[in-house]
Design a protein around this motif. Structure first.
Motif, PDB file in Angstrom:
ATOM      1  N   MET A   1       0.853  -1.179   0.000  1.00 34.64           N
ATOM      2  CA  MET A   1       0.000   0.000   0.000  1.00 34.64           C
ATOM      3  C   MET A   1       0.897   1.239   0.000  1.00 34.64           C
ATOM      4  N   ASP A   2       0.526   2.233  -0.792  1.00 40.33           N
ATOM      5  CA  ASP A   2       1.412   3.391  -0.869  1.00 40.33           C
ATOM      6  C   ASP A   2       1.271   4.292   0.362  1.00 40.33           C
ATOM      7  N   GLU A   3       2.323   5.065   0.573  1.00 38.69           N
ATOM      8  CA  GLU A   3       2.439   5.886   1.787  1.00 38.69           C
ATOM      9  C   GLU A   3       1.297   6.894   1.930  1.00 38.69           C
ATOM     10  N   MET A   4       0.891   7.528   0.832  1.00 35.75           N
ATOM     11  CA  MET A   4      -0.182   8.524   0.879  1.00 35.75           C
ATOM     12  C   MET A   4      -1.503   7.885   1.297  1.00 35.75           C
ATOM     13  N   LYS A   5      -1.779   6.699   0.798  1.00 36.46           N
ATOM     14  CA  LYS A   5      -3.021   6.014   1.152  1.00 36.46           C
ATOM     15  C   LYS A   5      -3.015   5.644   2.639  1.00 36.46           C
ATOM     16  N   ILE A   6      -1.875   5.154   3.113  1.00 35.73           N
ATOM     17  CA  ILE A   6      -1.751   4.805   4.541  1.00 35.73           C
ATOM     18  C   ILE A   6      -1.963   6.050   5.397  1.00 35.73           C
ATOM     19  N   LYS A   7      -1.308   7.162   5.026  1.00 34.49           N
ATOM     20  CA  LYS A   7      -1.434   8.410   5.771  1.00 34.49           C
ATOM     21  C   LYS A   7      -2.900   8.851   5.815  1.00 34.49           C
ATOM     22  N   GLU A   9      -5.574   7.039   5.477  1.00 36.10           N
ATOM     23  CA  GLU A   9      -6.351   6.108   6.300  1.00 36.10           C
ATOM     24  C   GLU A   9      -6.172   6.420   7.783  1.00 36.10           C
ATOM     25  N   ILE A  10      -4.947   6.700   8.176  1.00 39.54           N
ATOM     26  CA  ILE A  10      -4.688   7.050   9.576  1.00 39.54           C
ATOM     27  C   ILE A  10      -5.442   8.319   9.947  1.00 39.54           C
ATOM     28  N   PHE A  11      -5.381   9.348   9.093  1.00 32.36           N
ATOM     29  CA  PHE A  11      -6.069  10.610   9.382  1.00 32.36           C
ATOM     30  C   PHE A  11      -7.576  10.420   9.487  1.00 32.36           C
ATOM     31  N   GLU A  12      -8.140   9.609   8.607  1.00 33.44           N
ATOM     32  CA  GLU A  12      -9.585   9.357   8.652  1.00 33.44           C
ATOM     33  C   GLU A  12      -9.967   8.647   9.946  1.00 33.44           C
ATOM     34  N   LYS A  13      -9.157   7.705  10.374  1.00 33.18           N
ATOM     35  CA  LYS A  13      -9.429   6.998  11.630  1.00 33.18           C
ATOM     36  C   LYS A  13      -9.318   7.957  12.815  1.00 33.18           C
ATOM     37  N   ILE A  14      -8.332   8.833  12.777  1.00 32.29           N
ATOM     38  CA  ILE A  14      -8.188   9.815  13.860  1.00 32.29           C
ATOM     39  C   ILE A  14      -9.417  10.710  13.900  1.00 32.29           C
ATOM     40  N   LYS A  15      -9.838  11.228  12.767  1.00 34.85           N
ATOM     41  CA  LYS A  15     -10.984  12.145  12.721  1.00 34.85           C
ATOM     42  C   LYS A  15     -12.289  11.473  13.134  1.00 34.85           C
ATOM     43  N   PHE A  19      -9.012   5.725  17.576  1.00 33.85           N
ATOM     44  CA  PHE A  19      -7.607   5.882  17.930  1.00 33.85           C
ATOM     45  C   PHE A  19      -6.856   4.560  17.986  1.00 33.85           C
ATOM     46  N   GLU A  20      -7.481   3.505  18.524  1.00 37.31           N
ATOM     47  CA  GLU A  20      -6.812   2.200  18.578  1.00 37.31           C
ATOM     48  C   GLU A  20      -6.429   1.744  17.177  1.00 37.31           C
ATOM     49  N   GLU A  21      -7.339   1.920  16.235  1.00 35.85           N
ATOM     50  CA  GLU A  21      -7.059   1.522  14.854  1.00 35.85           C
ATOM     51  C   GLU A  21      -6.014   2.436  14.219  1.00 35.85           C
ATOM     52  N   ALA A  22      -6.110   3.713  14.480  1.00 31.51           N
ATOM     53  CA  ALA A  22      -5.157   4.667  13.909  1.00 31.51           C
ATOM     54  C   ALA A  22      -3.745   4.427  14.435  1.00 31.51           C
ATOM     55  N   ALA A  23      -3.652   3.890  15.631  1.00 37.53           N
ATOM     56  CA  ALA A  23      -2.349   3.685  16.272  1.00 37.53           C
ATOM     57  C   ALA A  23      -1.636   2.429  15.785  1.00 37.53           C
TER      58      ALA A  23
END
Length: 147
Positions: A1-7, A9-15, A19-23
């Motif tokens: 998975m490319d870095e931008m997609k991962i980033k 996904e993390i931001f969407e989980k944070i918003k 948090f457990e998933e984003a971490a």
């Protein structure tokens, strides 16, 4: 998975407050993730980024997360009532763990912020401590030229 997609996904989980998933990122990516959250918090000005940093600090006890929380409060969501007071609280926590010139200088930042309970006496005490570590410190000289 490319870095931008991962980033993203993390931001969407944070918003979403997930948090457990984003971490669930690789620990060796922590510095990169912190930088990305820092940048995104300025673009989004979303309170969940601050909350996530506190979640991560409590989870890892990594002071970098607490420093990020201070940055978000002071420079991203500082328009929110109480943001500077919370940032000052966290900065004092940081000093309990790491009393260096950079962290002490950040304390002096609060001396100039209106409506923050930070007295001149405390600011001068910190300024003197900075000068003991760095006698030519420009920030101290600018704030207290006669010290």
């Amino acid at each position: 998975m490319d870095e931008m997609k991962i980033k993203n996904e993390i931001f969407e989980k944070i918003k979403k407050g997930l948090f457990e998933e984003a971490a669930q990122f690789d620990e060796c990516d922590t510095d990169k993730i912190i930088k990305q959250i820092h940048d995104e918090s300025f673009d989004q000005q979303n309170l969940t980024f601050y909350c996530f940093t506190i979640f991560m600090y409590k989870r890892t006890n990594n002071i970098d997360w607490l420093e990020l929380a201070v940055d978000i409060l002071c420079f991203s969501i500082n328009w929110m009532e109480g943001a500077y007071a919370m940032a000052l609280y966290h900065q004092r926590e940081i000093l309990e763990q790491n009393r260096n010139v950079e962290n002490l200088q950040m304390m002096l930042f609060f001396y100039r912020v209106p409506d923050v309970d930070f007295e001149e006496e405390e600011a001068k005490k910190i300024a003197k401590e900075i000068l003991e570590l760095d006698p030519q410190n420009k920030i101290v000289k600018d704030i207290f030229p006669n010290l």
